[in-house]
Scaffold this motif. Structure first.
Motif, PDB file in Angstrom:
ATOM      1  N   LYS A 193       0.827  -1.214   0.000  1.00 19.77           N
ATOM      2  CA  LYS A 193       0.000   0.000   0.000  1.00 19.77           C
ATOM      3  C   LYS A 193       0.857   1.259   0.000  1.00 19.77           C
ATOM      4  O   LYS A 193       0.518   2.254  -0.632  1.00 19.77           O
ATOM      5  CB  LYS A 193      -0.944  -0.021   1.205  1.00 19.77           C
ATOM      6  CG  LYS A 193      -2.037  -1.078   1.038  1.00 19.77           C
ATOM      7  CD  LYS A 193      -2.974  -1.104   2.222  1.00 19.77           C
ATOM      8  CE  LYS A 193      -4.089  -2.125   1.981  1.00 19.77           C
ATOM      9  NZ  LYS A 193      -4.902  -2.361   3.167  1.00 19.77           N
ATOM     10  N   GLY A 197       1.002   0.715  -4.135  1.00 15.76           N
ATOM     11  CA  GLY A 197      -0.418   1.049  -4.286  1.00 15.76           C
ATOM     12  C   GLY A 197      -0.703   2.220  -5.217  1.00 15.76           C
ATOM     13  O   GLY A 197      -1.624   2.144  -6.039  1.00 15.76           O
ATOM     14  N   ARG A 200      -1.057   1.511  -9.387  1.00 15.11           N
ATOM     15  CA  ARG A 200      -1.920   0.359  -9.658  1.00 15.11           C
ATOM     16  C   ARG A 200      -1.803  -0.168 -11.098  1.00 15.11           C
ATOM     17  O   ARG A 200      -1.627  -1.364 -11.322  1.00 15.11           O
ATOM     18  CB  ARG A 200      -3.361   0.760  -9.396  1.00 15.11           C
ATOM     19  CG  ARG A 200      -4.380  -0.322  -9.617  1.00 15.11           C
ATOM     20  CD  ARG A 200      -5.781   0.268  -9.674  1.00 15.11           C
ATOM     21  NE  ARG A 200      -6.044   1.149  -8.569  1.00 15.11           N
ATOM     22  CZ  ARG A 200      -6.601   0.772  -7.414  1.00 15.11           C
ATOM     23  NH1 ARG A 200      -6.952  -0.482  -7.250  1.00 15.11           N
ATOM     24  NH2 ARG A 200      -6.819   1.634  -6.459  1.00 15.11           N
ATOM     25  N   SER A 241      -4.449  -4.710  -6.395  1.00 12.15           N
ATOM     26  CA  SER A 241      -4.316  -3.812  -7.554  1.00 12.15           C
ATOM     27  C   SER A 241      -5.562  -3.811  -8.433  1.00 12.15           C
ATOM     28  O   SER A 241      -5.641  -3.039  -9.386  1.00 12.15           O
ATOM     29  CB  SER A 241      -3.087  -4.186  -8.392  1.00 12.15           C
ATOM     30  OG  SER A 241      -3.228  -5.494  -8.914  1.00 12.15           O
ATOM     31  N   THR A 409      -6.679   5.745  -1.891  1.00 11.43           N
ATOM     32  CA  THR A 409      -5.766   5.314  -0.821  1.00 11.43           C
ATOM     33  C   THR A 409      -5.829   6.231   0.387  1.00 11.43           C
ATOM     34  O   THR A 409      -5.091   6.050   1.354  1.00 11.43           O
ATOM     35  CB  THR A 409      -4.307   5.248  -1.346  1.00 11.43           C
ATOM     36  OG1 THR A 409      -3.971   6.501  -1.964  1.00 11.43           O
ATOM     37  CG2 THR A 409      -4.132   4.148  -2.355  1.00 11.43           C
TER      38      THR A 409
END
Ligand code: FEO
Length: 410
Positions: A193, A197, A200, A241, A409
């Motif tokens: 993450k 992240g 992606r 993802s 996120t």
């Protein structure tokens, strides 16, 4: 020194850093490792090095196990100093070594370490290299997590060397995940993450490239070597993802005022970028829109993008009236960014920026994205001369996707 064999003629030669390590404006409470590997074949090859501060120690340790004049190749999957930092110290002794990296990797290494006089073997996606008894295959994996990154696969050993990808920040002397003192799944996920992240779509590209490889072991450059259940870790990247189901609960609002239609085209392409991530997107041409509808959408949105053409050094149409209304709302928990096409000057974008700041939204510009994600290919605010080709269209889509990832996120 740990001198651990991980496969036939293949050794971990890295460094365990059990300090609280400063990293990307965080402190790695569990420390980390810088994993480097020696493939002691007929053409001995090092895959990645260690952090720049441990260069001397790294070279000294290597000298205990191999004559450094015999090092034939040094593979640099990623140029950040925790992996390429010891390269100058190594090359100082490994006089005959050829550096294996991407074209962008060469550019970065030459810029940072002045290695112009060294031999390079520049890889392209899917290239192979015979290192005398083993074969390495390379794949470009840009933006995982910086522009030059690549991964290396050893065909005979079925080992993937993905550098930062599939890493974990845990200092350890056990080396393998099945020997870890505790389950590393959560640390592995947190690492994803934090580092992967925001990238992606590049993770999806990477997974596509490795999906047909027979991978029995993943030997990353931080933390544990994964051998207990490789597919479990690949699956975690696959799941994380994917466009997640939360995306539809996130909202973007795009407001624009366009003189000849180009700023309207940017607005549409930005909307496509958000939609690529499954984010619900409202788009208003303020000329025709009801102010109450705009205010309602603004209060519900996670990100608000505001665009205008420039005429006589200013925004056009009734956008300023709309912005004066918006700054009266509490937008303090939202991301804001400006855009606009221009013919001869682009002051409108700068004026919109002032309103975004006044509204207390978080202004998302290139600097913000670089600091939040490490991605340095996103141009924000999106101020484009004319806006009439595929390149500028991609710029808009990618910019929206970068902001979208920040929303997802957050
Ligand atoms: Fe582990 Fe991007 O460096």
């Amino acid at each position: 020194m740990i001198n651990n064999k991980i496969a036939e003629k293949t050794y971990w030669v890295g460094k365990v850093d059990d300090r609280k390590v400063p990293f990307h404006r965080l402190i790695l409470e569990k420390g980390t490792t810088y994993n480097s590997y020696l493939l002691d074949t007929e053409k001995p090859t090092i895959i990645d090095t260690v952090d720049i501060m441990y260069g001397g120690e790294f070279v000294k340790n290597l000298q205990q196990i191999i004559d450094l004049d015999k090092i034939y190749y040094v593979v640099i999957n990623h140029v950040e100093p925790d992996h390429a930092g010891a390269l100058p110290a190594l090359l100082n002794k490994a006089k005959n070594a050829t550096i294996v990296t991407t074209e962008k990797g060469r550019e970065f290494l030459n810029g940072m370490f002045k290695l112009h006089s060294r031999n390079y073997f520049i890889i392209k996606d899917g290239d192979s290299l015979d290192i005398g008894g083993k074969t390495l295959k390379f794949f470009e994996t840009p933006y995982l997590h910086t522009e030059e990154t690549m991964i290396t696969y050893c065909v005979e050993d079925k080992i993937l060397y993905p550098c930062d990808i599939f890493s974990t920040h845990i200092a350890n002397y056990e080396l393998f995940d099945d020997l870890a003192k505790e389950d590393i799944t959560e640390d592995f996920t947190v690492y994803y993450k934090l580092i992967m992240g925001p990238h992606r779509s590049y993770v999806r590209d990477m997974l596509d490239k490795v999906k047909d490889l027979d991978i029995q072991m993943i030997a990353p450059s931080h933390g544990f070597i994964l051998r207990s259940d490789v597919n479990k870790y690949i699956k975690i990247y696959d799941e994380l993802s994917k466009i997640n189901s939360d995306a539809k609960d996130k909202q973007a609002l795009i407001l624009f005022s366009s003189m000849t239609g180009n700023t309207g085209k940017i607005a549409k392409d930005l909307a496509d970028g958000f939609k690529n991530l499954g984010i619900t997107t409202d788009i208003f041409n303020v000329k025709n829109a009801n102010i109450e509808d705009i205010k309602k959408a603004a209060l519900e949105a996670n990100a608000i993008l505001i665009g205008s053409s420039t005429k006589y050094g200013d925004m056009i149409g009734n956008l300023e009236e709309v912005l004066k209304e918006l700054v009266t709302l509490d937008l303090s928990n939202k991301l804001g960014s400006a855009f606009g096409s221009f013919g001869w000057s682009g002051e409108a974008v700068e004026i919109i920026n002032d309103y975004i700041k006044e509204s207390k939204m978080t202004l998302v510009d290139t600097s913000y994205v670089v600091k939040a994600t490490g991605a340095n290919d996103i141009k924000l605010p999106l101020k484009v001369n004319y806006y009439d080709n595929e390149e500028t269209k991609d710029m808009a889509i990618n910019a929206a996707m970068a902001i979208g990832e920040l929303i997802l996120t957050k």
